[in-house]
Design a protein around this motif. Sequence first.
Motif, PDB file in Angstrom:
ATOM      1  N   CYS A  11      19.074  44.891  16.618  1.00  0.00           N
ATOM      2  CA  CYS A  11      20.431  44.603  17.066  1.00  0.00           C
ATOM      3  C   CYS A  11      21.026  43.613  16.078  1.00  0.00           C
TER       4      CYS A  11
ATOM      5  N   TYR B 234      28.238  39.010  25.857  1.00  0.00           N
ATOM      6  CA  TYR B 234      28.506  40.019  24.823  1.00  0.00           C
ATOM      7  C   TYR B 234      27.436  41.104  24.895  1.00  0.00           C
TER       8      TYR B 234
ATOM      9  N   ALA C 194      24.361  41.309  15.016  1.00  0.00           N
ATOM     10  CA  ALA C 194      25.586  40.707  15.537  1.00  0.00           C
ATOM     11  C   ALA C 194      26.588  40.497  14.406  1.00  0.00           C
ATOM     12  N   SER C 195      27.855  40.651  14.720  1.00  0.00           N
ATOM     13  CA  SER C 195      28.916  40.342  13.767  1.00  0.00           C
ATOM     14  C   SER C 195      30.062  39.687  14.524  1.00  0.00           C
ATOM     15  N   GLY C 196      30.839  38.887  13.810  1.00  0.00           N
ATOM     16  CA  GLY C 196      31.955  38.206  14.439  1.00  0.00           C
ATOM     17  C   GLY C 196      31.568  36.885  15.086  1.00  0.00           C
TER      18      GLY C 196
ATOM     19  N   VAL D  47      25.463  45.616  17.658  1.00  0.00           N
ATOM     20  CA  VAL D  47      25.176  47.025  17.399  1.00  0.00           C
ATOM     21  C   VAL D  47      23.670  47.240  17.383  1.00  0.00           C
TER      22      VAL D  47
ATOM     23  N   GLN E 169      36.011  40.019  15.081  1.00  0.00           N
ATOM     24  CA  GLN E 169      35.744  40.731  16.314  1.00  0.00           C
ATOM     25  C   GLN E 169      34.253  40.624  16.633  1.00  0.00           C
ATOM     26  N   VAL E 170      33.963  40.155  17.837  1.00  0.00           N
ATOM     27  CA  VAL E 170      32.572  40.021  18.265  1.00  0.00           C
ATOM     28  C   VAL E 170      31.977  41.396  18.510  1.00  0.00           C
ATOM     29  N   GLN E 171      30.826  41.636  17.918  1.00  0.00           N
ATOM     30  CA  GLN E 171      30.208  42.943  18.058  1.00  0.00           C
ATOM     31  C   GLN E 171      28.696  42.832  17.991  1.00  0.00           C
TER      32      GLN E 171
ATOM     33  N   GLY F 248      26.131  45.129  23.414  1.00  0.00           N
ATOM     34  CA  GLY F 248      26.241  46.244  22.504  1.00  0.00           C
ATOM     35  C   GLY F 248      26.523  47.528  23.274  1.00  0.00           C
ATOM     36  N   GLN F 249      26.655  48.616  22.536  1.00  0.00           N
ATOM     37  CA  GLN F 249      26.967  49.912  23.138  1.00  0.00           C
ATOM     38  C   GLN F 249      25.718  50.659  23.602  1.00  0.00           C
TER      39      GLN F 249
END
Length: 124
Positions: free
Chosen positions: A22, A113, A24-26, A5, A1-3, A115-116
């Motif tokens: 920040c 993409y 990144a994952s996925g 944070v 899952q692309v994320q 982040g929140q």
Amino acid sequence: QVQLVESGGGLVQPGGSLRLSCVASGFTLDNYDIGWFRQAPGKEREGISCIANDGTTYLYDSVRGRFAISRDNAKNQLYLQMNSLESEDTAVYYCAAAPGTGVLATQIRTYEYWGQGTQVTVTS
């Protein structure tokens, strides 16, 4: 899952500094332009700074000379060093990634993409 944070936001006095991160994952950031954006209450989201995979950077006028962007592809992370903060810098800060094309993406609409966000509040 692309994320993506973000972290590092908080409350700071005018003239102070913060460093946003920040992670990144996925997916890996190697082939992406990555950037920081912010949105203050009642205002549109605006660009702050972006950086290409080759290290080319762009700083928007409102933060030039005060903020600096950097990336660490080995850690899959992006950073924003913010100095001489002003009350006008109060906003939610977002990191975002856009597929690299060879020309650094500076337009918000090209970023896929997101982040929140992390809140930055500058107040005395």
